[in-house]
Design a protein around this motif. Structure first.
Motif, short mmCIF file in Angstrom:
data_model
loop_
_atom_site.label_atom_id
_atom_site.label_comp_id
_atom_site.label_asym_id
_atom_site.label_seq_id
_atom_site.Cartn_x
_atom_site.Cartn_y
_atom_site.Cartn_z
N GLU A 165 0.82 -1.21 0.00
CA GLU A 165 0.00 0.00 0.00
C GLU A 165 0.86 1.26 0.00
N VAL A 166 2.00 1.20 0.71
CA VAL A 166 2.85 2.40 0.81
C VAL A 166 4.15 2.23 0.02
N ASN A 167 4.13 1.28 -0.92
CA ASN A 167 5.24 1.09 -1.88
C ASN A 167 6.58 0.73 -1.22
N ILE A 168 6.52 -0.20 -0.27
CA ILE A 168 7.75 -0.73 0.34
C ILE A 168 8.09 -2.04 -0.36
N ASP A 169 9.28 -2.11 -0.91
CA ASP A 169 9.70 -3.28 -1.67
C ASP A 169 10.40 -4.29 -0.76
N ILE A 170 9.64 -5.27 -0.27
CA ILE A 170 10.21 -6.33 0.57
C ILE A 170 9.57 -7.66 0.19
N GLY A 171 10.18 -8.75 0.65
CA GLY A 171 9.62 -10.07 0.44
C GLY A 171 9.09 -10.64 1.74
N ILE A 172 8.29 -11.68 1.64
CA ILE A 172 7.67 -12.27 2.83
C ILE A 172 8.72 -12.75 3.82
N ASN A 173 9.89 -13.17 3.32
CA ASN A 173 10.95 -13.67 4.21
C ASN A 173 11.65 -12.55 4.97
N ASP A 174 11.39 -11.30 4.58
CA ASP A 174 11.97 -10.17 5.31
C ASP A 174 11.26 -9.93 6.64
N ILE A 175 10.07 -10.53 6.78
CA ILE A 175 9.32 -10.44 8.04
C ILE A 175 9.49 -11.77 8.77
N LYS A 176 10.20 -11.74 9.89
CA LYS A 176 10.50 -12.98 10.60
C LYS A 176 9.36 -13.45 11.50
N ARG A 177 8.77 -12.51 12.22
CA ARG A 177 7.75 -12.92 13.19
C ARG A 177 6.85 -11.74 13.52
N THR A 178 5.60 -12.03 13.84
CA THR A 178 4.67 -11.00 14.29
C THR A 178 3.89 -11.54 15.48
N PHE A 179 3.53 -10.66 16.39
CA PHE A 179 2.62 -11.08 17.45
C PHE A 179 1.92 -9.87 18.05
N ARG A 180 0.73 -10.11 18.55
CA ARG A 180 -0.11 -9.06 19.10
C ARG A 180 0.19 -8.82 20.57
N ILE A 181 0.12 -7.56 20.96
CA ILE A 181 0.28 -7.18 22.36
C ILE A 181 -1.04 -6.60 22.83
N ARG A 182 -1.63 -7.23 23.81
CA ARG A 182 -2.94 -6.79 24.28
C ARG A 182 -2.84 -5.45 25.00
N PRO A 183 -3.83 -4.58 24.81
CA PRO A 183 -3.83 -3.30 25.54
C PRO A 183 -4.13 -3.54 27.01
N GLN A 184 -3.80 -2.57 27.83
CA GLN A 184 -4.06 -2.69 29.26
C GLN A 184 -5.57 -2.71 29.51
N PRO A 185 -5.99 -3.39 30.58
CA PRO A 185 -7.43 -3.46 30.90
C PRO A 185 -8.05 -2.06 31.00
N GLY A 186 -9.19 -1.89 30.37
CA GLY A 186 -9.88 -0.61 30.41
C GLY A 186 -9.47 0.35 29.31
N SER A 187 -8.42 -0.01 28.56
CA SER A 187 -7.96 0.86 27.49
C SER A 187 -8.80 0.64 26.24
N SER A 188 -9.06 1.74 25.51
CA SER A 188 -9.83 1.65 24.27
C SER A 188 -8.92 1.43 23.06
N ALA A 189 -7.61 1.39 23.30
CA ALA A 189 -6.65 1.22 22.21
C ALA A 189 -6.74 -0.19 21.62
N LYS A 190 -6.46 -0.27 20.32
CA LYS A 190 -6.44 -1.57 19.67
C LYS A 190 -5.14 -2.29 20.01
N HIS A 191 -5.15 -3.60 19.77
CA HIS A 191 -3.93 -4.37 20.01
C HIS A 191 -2.80 -3.85 19.12
N LEU A 192 -1.63 -3.77 19.71
CA LEU A 192 -0.44 -3.44 18.92
C LEU A 192 0.06 -4.69 18.22
N LEU A 193 0.58 -4.51 17.03
CA LEU A 193 1.20 -5.62 16.31
C LEU A 193 2.70 -5.38 16.29
#
Length: 201
Positions: free
Chosen positions: A82-110
């Motif tokens: 979408e933002v024209n970054i030229d990378i391959g799938i192997n350039d991303i090693k791992r992803t995981f979600r971080i839950r927001p603190q209880p009561g927070s309206s923020a979405k999970h961070l990736l």
């Protein structure tokens, strides 16, 4: 009991001896405190260096809803396209979600772990951030932000900058300016961006 000195010279000598003893004890205490402070400073610097090393290939994505198929890597790749970054799938090693603190309206961070600092830097480039800010609804990535994985000291500095950023953005809002916004760059500085207005209808 009271001390009795034969003459002023004896009194002066006794005072000097007591002073030298007290001074010697003070030097010992100061040296011990100095050594302790030095070791603590060394320990903190080493910890900061380890912290930097462990985070140098990581970055965070905020405001990105989890994909229905749970394929976070594919979602990151779609964002890159979408933002024209030229990378391959192997350039991303791992992803995981971080839950927001209880009561927070923020979405999970990736959290995204890249294979190299170069890949991470592509996402954190100011041009890329500007492109993200220019996306409007109903684009899937409207409102998405990227930022670096900060160390303890960097998080402290970031909080200070965040306060300043809020003041500046509140000032823009109070003046009726809606097409500009201050953001914090990856170099920990404030810059003002032009924001593309959402199309009507």
């Amino acid at each position: 009991s009271n001390l009795i000195f034969k003459d002023p010279t004896e009194f002066k000598s006794a005072v000097n001896d007591e002073f030298d003893t007290a001074l010697g004890q003070a030097k010992i205490v100061l040296k011990a405190e100095s050594d302790t402070a030095l070791e603590q400073a060394k320990s903190e610097l080493k910890a900061e260096a380890r912290d930097v090393a462990s985070r140098r290939k990581n970055f965070f994505i905020q405001g990105l809803d989890p994909p229905a198929d749970n394929d976070e890597k594919a979602l990151v790749m779609k964002l890159a396209q979408e933002v024209n970054i030229d990378i391959g799938i192997n350039d991303i090693k791992r992803t995981f979600r971080i839950r927001p603190q209880p009561g927070s309206s923020a979405k999970h961070l990736l959290k995204v772990e890249c294979g190299s600092e170069d890949t991470k830097d592509k996402f954190l480039d100011q041009t890329v951030r500007s492109k993200l800010f220019s996306l409007v609804s109903p684009n899937q990535f409207h409102g998405v932000m990227v930022f670096m994985d900060k160390t303890k000291q960097e998080r402290k500095d970031y909080r200070i900058l965040s306060v300043e950023k809020k003041k500046k953005n509140d000032n823009l809002t109070s003046r009726g300016i809606t097409d500009e916004k201050y953001v914090i760059t990856k170099y920990m500085s404030l810059v003002k961006l032009k924001i593309k207005q959402e199309s009507e209808g």
